[in-house]
Design an enzyme around this catalytic site. Structure first.
Site, short mmCIF file in Angstrom:
data_model
loop_
_atom_site.label_atom_id
_atom_site.label_comp_id
_atom_site.label_asym_id
_atom_site.label_seq_id
_atom_site.Cartn_x
_atom_site.Cartn_y
_atom_site.Cartn_z
N GLY A 146 -26.95 -2.19 -10.12
CA GLY A 146 -27.77 -1.00 -9.82
C GLY A 146 -28.87 -0.83 -10.86
O GLY A 146 -29.99 -0.43 -10.54
N GLY A 161 1.70 2.63 -2.77
CA GLY A 161 1.28 3.35 -3.98
C GLY A 161 2.17 3.11 -5.18
O GLY A 161 2.43 4.03 -5.96
N ARG A 206 -23.62 -11.63 -15.62
CA ARG A 206 -24.23 -12.85 -16.17
C ARG A 206 -25.72 -12.67 -16.45
O ARG A 206 -26.30 -13.41 -17.21
CB ARG A 206 -24.13 -13.99 -15.15
CG ARG A 206 -22.78 -14.59 -15.01
CD ARG A 206 -22.80 -15.76 -14.04
NE ARG A 206 -21.54 -15.82 -13.32
CZ ARG A 206 -20.40 -16.25 -13.84
NH1 ARG A 206 -20.39 -16.72 -15.06
NH2 ARG A 206 -19.29 -16.23 -13.14
N CYS A 264 -24.88 -1.53 -13.56
CA CYS A 264 -24.89 -2.99 -13.60
C CYS A 264 -25.93 -3.56 -12.62
O CYS A 264 -27.11 -3.43 -12.90
CB CYS A 264 -23.49 -3.55 -13.37
SG CYS A 264 -23.31 -5.16 -14.16
N SER A 293 0.80 -1.24 0.00
CA SER A 293 0.00 0.00 0.00
C SER A 293 0.83 1.28 0.00
O SER A 293 0.40 2.30 0.52
CB SER A 293 -0.96 0.06 1.20
OG SER A 293 -1.76 -1.07 1.24
N THR A 339 15.57 5.77 8.30
CA THR A 339 15.96 5.18 7.01
C THR A 339 16.22 3.68 7.09
O THR A 339 16.39 3.03 6.07
CB THR A 339 17.27 5.84 6.47
OG1 THR A 339 18.33 5.49 7.36
CG2 THR A 339 17.14 7.33 6.39
N LYS A 340 16.24 3.13 8.31
CA LYS A 340 16.60 1.71 8.45
C LYS A 340 15.70 0.77 7.64
O LYS A 340 16.21 -0.13 6.95
CB LYS A 340 16.60 1.33 9.93
CG LYS A 340 17.36 0.04 10.24
CD LYS A 340 18.85 0.14 10.00
CE LYS A 340 19.57 0.74 11.19
NZ LYS A 340 20.98 1.03 10.90
N PRO A 341 14.37 0.95 7.68
CA PRO A 341 13.54 0.04 6.88
C PRO A 341 13.91 0.07 5.40
O PRO A 341 13.93 -0.97 4.73
CB PRO A 341 12.11 0.58 7.09
CG PRO A 341 12.17 1.31 8.39
CD PRO A 341 13.56 1.89 8.48
N GLU A 354 -17.85 3.59 -15.49
CA GLU A 354 -16.71 4.01 -14.66
C GLU A 354 -15.38 3.47 -15.18
O GLU A 354 -14.33 4.01 -14.87
CB GLU A 354 -16.93 3.62 -13.20
CG GLU A 354 -16.78 2.14 -12.85
CD GLU A 354 -18.02 1.28 -13.11
OE1 GLU A 354 -18.91 1.72 -13.88
OE2 GLU A 354 -18.10 0.18 -12.55
N HIS A 402 -20.51 -0.81 -17.44
CA HIS A 402 -19.76 -0.07 -16.41
C HIS A 402 -19.10 1.18 -16.99
O HIS A 402 -17.95 1.11 -17.43
CB HIS A 402 -18.67 -0.97 -15.81
CG HIS A 402 -19.20 -2.09 -15.01
ND1 HIS A 402 -19.29 -2.04 -13.64
CD2 HIS A 402 -19.66 -3.30 -15.37
CE1 HIS A 402 -19.81 -3.18 -13.20
NE2 HIS A 402 -20.04 -3.97 -14.22
N TYR A 450 -13.62 -7.38 -1.09
CA TYR A 450 -13.03 -7.11 0.22
C TYR A 450 -11.58 -7.56 0.29
O TYR A 450 -10.79 -7.06 1.08
CB TYR A 450 -13.81 -7.84 1.32
CG TYR A 450 -15.11 -7.19 1.70
CD1 TYR A 450 -15.17 -5.84 2.08
CD2 TYR A 450 -16.30 -7.91 1.69
CE1 TYR A 450 -16.36 -5.25 2.42
CE2 TYR A 450 -17.51 -7.32 2.04
CZ TYR A 450 -17.53 -5.98 2.40
OH TYR A 450 -18.72 -5.41 2.73
N1 GLN Z 1 -24.70 -9.72 -10.34
C1 GLN Z 1 -25.14 -9.13 -11.54
C2 GLN Z 1 -24.87 -10.01 -12.75
O1 GLN Z 1 -24.07 -10.91 -12.69
C3 GLN Z 1 -24.51 -7.76 -11.73
C4 GLN Z 1 -23.04 -7.79 -11.88
C5 GLN Z 1 -22.38 -6.43 -11.68
O2 GLN Z 1 -22.96 -5.54 -11.07
N2 GLN Z 1 -21.16 -6.28 -12.13
O3 GLN Z 1 -25.45 -9.81 -13.78
#
Ligand code: GLN
Length: 537
Positions: free
Chosen positions: A385, A17, A464, A383, A15, A190-192, A511, A509, A55
């Site tokens: 959502g 970066g 899916r 998706c 972590s 600086t040791k690490p 994003e 997606h 997670y």
């Molecule tokens: N679980 C849903 C699917 O498989 C949406 C997947 C997602 O949001 N990336 O279609």
């Protein structure tokens, strides 16, 4: 010119970066006119991160060609504005898989297959692959994990071998370490760093440049000390101070002359000073907002914001485009119910329901959507959502009691979201969803069309389940319109509500395609809608 190779390793702790340092260096070199790509080598045994719980490892980033990859590839794309591909992310699992597959095919002609040379050969082959395409002047390879970890060893060994095979000026090793500040002693230590460089040297790799993460400026005498103990030049001890935003890091690295050190080491032609005007303009807009909106992000992995990395960054890009500060308020969907939803979401200027998998938190997402649909708060569904928006509409507007996605309820009487036909035979998990870029046709006159300003778009997918077209006529008659359709399959890709100020949901997606240079129109217009909503309050 044959490609030059930069390797970025890390020590002391994870972590620090590495991904951002790699992306920032790539940006500086790109801004000098070099063609650069970045690849990530991860030491874990999963073939790719597609099967990892968010997670565990944060978001799974999907490339144009449908690879499920590490989230650092998202940073590479956001910084460089150049798409990555399957070839840009390699795991230990992938390396072993290839070697074992070849062994089963008899490719090793009776030889004993070993870590050295067979695994390291395969690692080296993959490390050189992008460079051999002739497309790039420079290939940056980020090695995941920490030097000294057992699982990183074959990668470091491959770097050691490559340095010899390619020659002194063809490779550059940058090692990222930590220079911690001990409050009680009032000192930077600086040791690490010394220990970490020693570990790397023991593995036969002497770094050329050290990038030292620190919360405080590293004074000259300390740089001298690090240089002395670690066999690097003093000007190659680069400070990487905590930044206000990750997008500052290219400029901070420029100030520390990281790009110049790399160019000198690789004996690259000194093309021009880096052209960073647009980057600076972006930072100017980002840091001087004239408005502010609160966006509620409803999801089930909210305890770990890395799980929604690309969404968060898309809001940064869209905020800057609108000169508006976007404050994200996180809502654990499991905690939302019909009694508390109004209290929780009332103050929001926009609500996004995030992608996801499985039952947990599903009901809360439906409640959130019902509330924003009725309250006229701008809504963006991505998706899962989008699938939730369809289920909510079916249940509460069309009156289809028990309507659901078959992912959550396989026996629902109204499967408004159902598994795609070609998904039904698939039993293997990794890499088997509908993945990567597909084209979509937007309906003229729709909100989606006005957002994109064109009818033919291409966006990335990872799912899916799909909108079930048997219900489409009922949806459209009641005001939920399919405004984006895949022209080849007829699959619904965008739905939007007609009698609502801004209610748009996408099966894909968006994003994954937002970058500093190209903020995604859906996010830009969603933030704009949120700004309008605040004004109208
Ligand atoms: N679980 C849903 C699917 O498989 C949406 C997947 C997602 O949001 N990336 O279609």
């Amino acid at each position: 010119m044959a490609a030059k190779y930069i390797f970025v390793t890390g020590g002391v702790t994870s972590s620090l970066g590495k991904g951002i340092i790699s992306a920032s260096l790539a940006k500086l070199l790109q801004a000098r006119g070099f063609s650069v790509t970045i690849q990530k080598f991860d030491p874990y045994i999963n073939i790719d991160p597609g099967t990892l719980n968010p997670y565990e490892h944060g978001e799974c980033f999907v490339t144009e060609d449908g690879a499920e990859t590490d989230l650092d590839l998202g940073h590479y794309e956001r910084f460089l504005n150049v798409p990555t591909s399957q070839a840009n992310n390699v795991t230990t699992g992938r390396i072993y898989y290839n070697v074992i597959t070849q062994e089963r095919e008899g490719a090793y002609l009776g030889k004993t297959v070993q870590v050295i040379p067979h695994i390291t050969d395969e690692i080296k082959r993959r490390m050189l692959l992008l460079g051999e395409s002739g497309e790039y002047d420079i290939v940056i390879t980020e090695i995941g994990g920490c030097v000294g970890d057992i699982e990183s060893l074959p990668f470091i060994e491959a770097v050691r071998q490559l340095r010899w095979e390619l020659g002194v000026n063809e490779t550059c090793v940058i090692h990222l370490t930590l220079v911690p500040y001990l409050k009680a002693a009032g000192e930077l230590k600086t040791k690490p760093t010394q220990h970490s460089v020693r570990d790397l040297s023991e593995a036969g790799v002497q770094p050329d440049i050290l990038v030292c993460r620190s919360e405080h400026h590293i004074p000259t005498d300390l740089r001298k000390k690090i240089a002395l103990f670690c066999n690097v030049k003093q000007n190659s001890v680069i400070e990487s101070i905590d930044a206000e935003t990750i997008y500052d890091v290219p400029l901070l690295m420029r100030k520390e002359k990281l790009d110049e050190r790399v160019i000198a080491k690789l004996k690259l032609p000194h093309k021009s000073e880096p052209e960073l005007e647009t980057w600076k303009e972006f930072l100017g807009r980002l840091k001087n907002p004239t408005a502010e909106v609160k966006i509620g992000l409803v999801g089930k992995y909210v305890e770990l914001p890395d799980a929604y990395k690309s969404i968060v960054e898309s809001f940064v890009h869209a905020g800057a485009a609108n000169e508006c500060k976007v404050s994200i308020k996180w809502f654990q969907s499991e905690n939302i119910n019909d009694e508390n939803v109004a209290g929780l979401l009332q103050g929001m200027d926009g609500v996004l329901v995030a992608p996801g998998f499985g039952e947990r938190g599903f009901k809360g997402k439906l409640e959130a959507i019902r509330f924003v649909r009725e309250a006229g708060i701008p809504f963006l569904g991505i998706c899962l959502g989008m699938q939730c928006a369809a289920v909510e509409f079916a249940r509460n507007v069309l009156g289809l009691e028990g309507a659901a996605s078959t992912e959550m309820d396989p026996n629902t009487p109204y499967p408004v979201i159902d598994m795609m036909e070609d998904q039904k035979q698939i039993t293997q998990k990794g890499g088997t969803m509908r993945l990567g870029a597909y084209t979509c046709e937007l309906k003229k006159g729709s909100k989606a069309f006005s957002i994109y300003g064109k009818s033919k778009i291409s966006e990335r997918h990872r799912h899916r389940y799909e909108f079930n077209n048997k219900f489409l006529a009922d949806f459209e008659n009641a005001g939920m319109v399919a405004s984006g359709i895949n022209p080849d399959t007829g699959l619904v890709e965008v739905i939007e509500l007609q009698n609502h100020p801004w209610f748009v949901a996408a099966q894909y997606h968006p994003e994954l395609k937002s970058t500093v240079l190209n903020p995604h129109p859906l996010f830009v217009k969603f933030v704009k809608a949120a700004m309008n909503y605040t004004k109208s309050k």
